[in-house]
Design an enzyme around this catalytic site. Structure first.
Site, short mmCIF file in Angstrom:
data_model
loop_
_atom_site.label_atom_id
_atom_site.label_comp_id
_atom_site.label_asym_id
_atom_site.label_seq_id
_atom_site.Cartn_x
_atom_site.Cartn_y
_atom_site.Cartn_z
N ARG A 166 70.99 45.08 -48.89
CA ARG A 166 72.10 44.41 -49.73
C ARG A 166 72.60 45.31 -50.74
O ARG A 166 73.23 45.38 -51.95
CB ARG A 166 71.84 43.29 -50.64
CG ARG A 166 71.38 42.05 -49.29
CD ARG A 166 73.07 41.38 -48.65
NE ARG A 166 72.51 40.48 -48.25
CZ ARG A 166 72.40 39.64 -47.00
NH1 ARG A 166 71.77 41.12 -46.66
NH2 ARG A 166 71.72 38.86 -46.52
N SER A 240 74.01 34.09 -49.49
CA SER A 240 73.54 33.77 -50.96
C SER A 240 73.69 33.81 -51.85
O SER A 240 74.03 35.60 -52.57
CB SER A 240 71.94 34.67 -50.39
OG SER A 240 71.89 34.13 -48.63
N GLU A 338 73.13 38.15 -55.62
CA GLU A 338 73.45 39.15 -55.05
C GLU A 338 75.43 39.24 -54.67
O GLU A 338 75.63 40.22 -54.09
CB GLU A 338 72.86 38.52 -53.73
CG GLU A 338 73.18 39.38 -52.41
CD GLU A 338 73.88 39.17 -51.19
OE1 GLU A 338 74.26 40.31 -50.92
OE2 GLU A 338 74.10 38.09 -51.10
#
Ligand code: EPU
Length: 597
Positions: A166, A240, A338
């Site tokens: 990520r 998320s 995130e």
């Protein structure tokens, strides 16, 4: 070329969270020429800038007091190279799910596991989106970007994109600089699914008794997603909210397993690190359905924070902070967001305001050192800066442990070091709790780095004693650098004869231990909302500004507000000092919180 800048544009409908916020200025671009014109405009030069893609991974915390640039680059192309390889190119504003479905229809395999992910093609390399065993970085061939600094179009290879979990160059040093125009992917001409390593897809294959087609995998992935994840068209969310933490195996065994023996984990490419499913931690910390106002931990996938309809960004952040604190309390690990949290606000907490001996000085019986007032208890200098969901520590004083406990610091993203004198770095070893989830980033000058390698040699040996802090040292020059998307401008000043640095972040600057600020560096300290500056005492000192000298400098730099710091006991009691200072200047004190909108 004339660019149209709209004012007060609603951002809620442009994000999947659907939380109301406005952009002071907003414009769109369809190609590199329009970006070049934007980069040359006053609106671009005078404002903080945010580049918006599909809006599926962003939370605007209040109105954005700057310029939002929104991609409108569309278009899809396919090139067959040979029987094994095909390239597809997508414009940054293409809808990701539709793009993936198109590649499958065109008989190309590779992206099928990434079906159904909200967002745009342009955002895929930024976040290095990943799901069901595939990360997009492994399929990206090149990313075509516009460089807002050189005003050229460039092509970055997958290696140059520095993909991580990520993570990519676009979230770090390239943030705000490289704007994605188009992405090319290397795919395989085939109707057979390419990656069935993710547990439920492996089961899908064995139930079918054959390798599924790309279309079948896409359908199954969308079915799994729909069973767990809220549809942003119905329930606002940004997928998320947190990343799955990557921790050292040693930390997992020593700390996490001791707190709870059954925490699941996955192996990573690095034999010393493992990845923990944060959704599991959140659920098992009893937080399923936990809500504040209109925001809740989504019951069927606890890694998601959902907008039940009328959530504010504050509700979402309160849920996120509660989740972070409870998971830390129960499992000893800190979760990091995130989602890209965007705000132009800065919160500064002054952790310490004393000079190298602190106040009270050990063994001193002067009235300042004997004062009962909490504002006369000054630990060694340090400050905490929170902005855009990132928490930065400026200097790590020998009192850091005490400061962290009383301020309840549970999460830190990086430390910025002004210089290597003990009172500014003596607490580095106490950063150990923040090294658990991987190496802790420290930004410092080359000479400071060399000094610390000597002093903290036990942290940098070939073979390390388990449990020593793990640092990732980033050497800085005298040009601005990015820390997790936050732009930091170093300010070179002289501490007596020693060159050291202060830091400017947005309209906030922190300069300590200065005796001289060179003319060209003063330019970097213009138009500040808040300046924190050192003012040791009234009597002359060879290496520090006196209070008078600091006030002269503040008069010259004209920040809207200024705070003095780095006091010795000869500066007098806080209350008396406060009365003597001119309007707009206050003595800082330990625990002072400064909010900059
Ligand atoms: N789990 C729980 N409770 C929960 C959620 C998960 O116990 O509330 C457990 C699951 O049972 C499973 C493990 O945690 O054993 C992992 O769950 P899952 O496979 O759903 O994946 P994840 O690690 O929670 C990641 C990505 C998702 C991606 C899935 C599938 C991140 C931050 N998230 O989630 O990506 O769809 O894997 O590959 O890495 C996104 O980034 O927005 C996103 C949705």
């Amino acid at each position: 070329m004339k660019i149209n800048f709209e004012k007060d544009v609603a951002l809620g409908p442009l994000t999947t969270f659907g939380i109301p916020a406005k952009a002071k200025l907003y414009t769109t671009f369809k190609n590199a020429e329009e970006l070049r014109a934007i980069s040359l405009s006053d609106e671009y030069a005078d404002n903080e800038v945010f580049v918006l893609g599909g809006g599926s991974n962003v939370l605007f915390n209040g109105d954005f007091n700057g310029l939002v640039i929104h991609s409108q680059v569309t278009g899809r192309k396919k090139y067959l190279k040979d029987e094994d390889t095909a390239f597809v190119i997508g414009g940054a504003a293409e809808n990701w799910s539709d793009f993936v479905a198109w590649t499958i229809d065109e008989g190309l395999a590779g992206l099928e596991n990434l079906s159904g992910i909200p967002g745009s093609v342009g955002a895929s390399p930024v976040q290095n989106i990943g799901a069901y065993g595939v990360e997009v970085g492994s399929l990206i061939h090149k990313v075509e970007c516009f460089d807002m600094v050189t005003r050229d179009t460039i092509l970055l290879s997958a290696d140059e994109c520095k993909f991580g979990y990520r993570d990519s160059i676009f979230k770090n040093e390239g943030k705000g600089r490289y704007i994605v125009l188009r992405v090319s992917f290397r795919l395989h001409p085939s109707k057979k699914a390419q990656n069935l390593t993710y547990g439920p897809l492996k089961n899908f294959e064995s139930n079918l008794g054959r390798v599924p087609t790309t279309a079948e995998v896409a359908k199954e992935v969308i079915r799994i997603r729909n069973s767990k994840l809220p549809d942003p068209k119905v329930t606002g969310n940004a997928g998320s909210f947190f990343k799955n933490p990557i921790v050292r195996i040693y930390f997992y065994k020593e700390v996490m397993s001791a707190l709870s023996p059954d925490i699941p984990y996955y192996e990573t490419d690095d034999p010393y690190y493992i990845k923990i499913p944060a959704g599991w931690l959140i659920e098992h910390a009893g937080l399923k359905g936990y809500s504040v106002g209109g925001a809740e931990v989504y019951p069927s996938q606890c890694l998601v924070i959902a907008n039940k309809g009328d959530a504010t960004a504050q509700d979402v952040l309160e849920v996120a902070h509660h989740v972070r604190d409870k998971v830390l309390e129960k499992y000893g690990v800190t979760l990091h967001p995130e989602v890209n949290i965007v705000d132009t606000g800065i919160k500064v907490t002054i952790l310490g305001t004393g000079t190298s001996k602190g106040i009270p000085e050990v063994g001193c019986f002067c009235p300042v050192c004997r004062s009962d007032s909490p504002k006369d208890q000054r630990t060694r200098c340090s400050a905490l800066v929170e902005t855009k969901g990132v928490t930065l520590l400026i200097d790590v004083s020998p009192d850091f442990r005490q400061q962290a406990l009383r301020t309840n610091i549970t999460s830190l993203d990086a430390a910025l070091i002004t210089h290597s004198h003990y009172d500014h770095v003596g607490g580095l070893d106490d950063l150990r709790p923040f090294c658990a989830g991987g190496k802790f980033s420290i930004y410092l000058r080359k000479d400071v780095n060399e000094d610390l390698h000597k002093r903290l040699d036990y942290c940098f040996r070939e073979s390390l004693y388990p449990g020593v802090p793990a640092f990732d040292m980033h050497e800085i020059a005298d040009t601005p650098f990015m820390v997790k998307g936050v732009k930091v401008t170093p300010i070179s000043v002289l501490h007596g004869k020693l060159p050291i640095v202060g830091f400017r972040i947005g309209d906030f600057a922190y300069v300590t231990d200065a005796k001289t600020i060179p003319e060209e560096e003063k330019e970097k300290l213009k138009d500040l909302e808040v300046l924190v500056l050192n003012g040791l005492r009234y009597k002359e000192h060879f290496a520090h500004f006196t209070i008078e000298e600091a006030l002269e400098m503040i008069k010259e730099l004209k920040p809207k507000r200024a705070y003095l710091t780095h006091f010795c006991h000869e500066a007098g009691k806080h209350e008396e000092l406060e009365e003597k200072l001119p309007a707009g200047v206050s003595p800082a004190y330990d625990g002072l919180v400064i909010n900059i909108p």
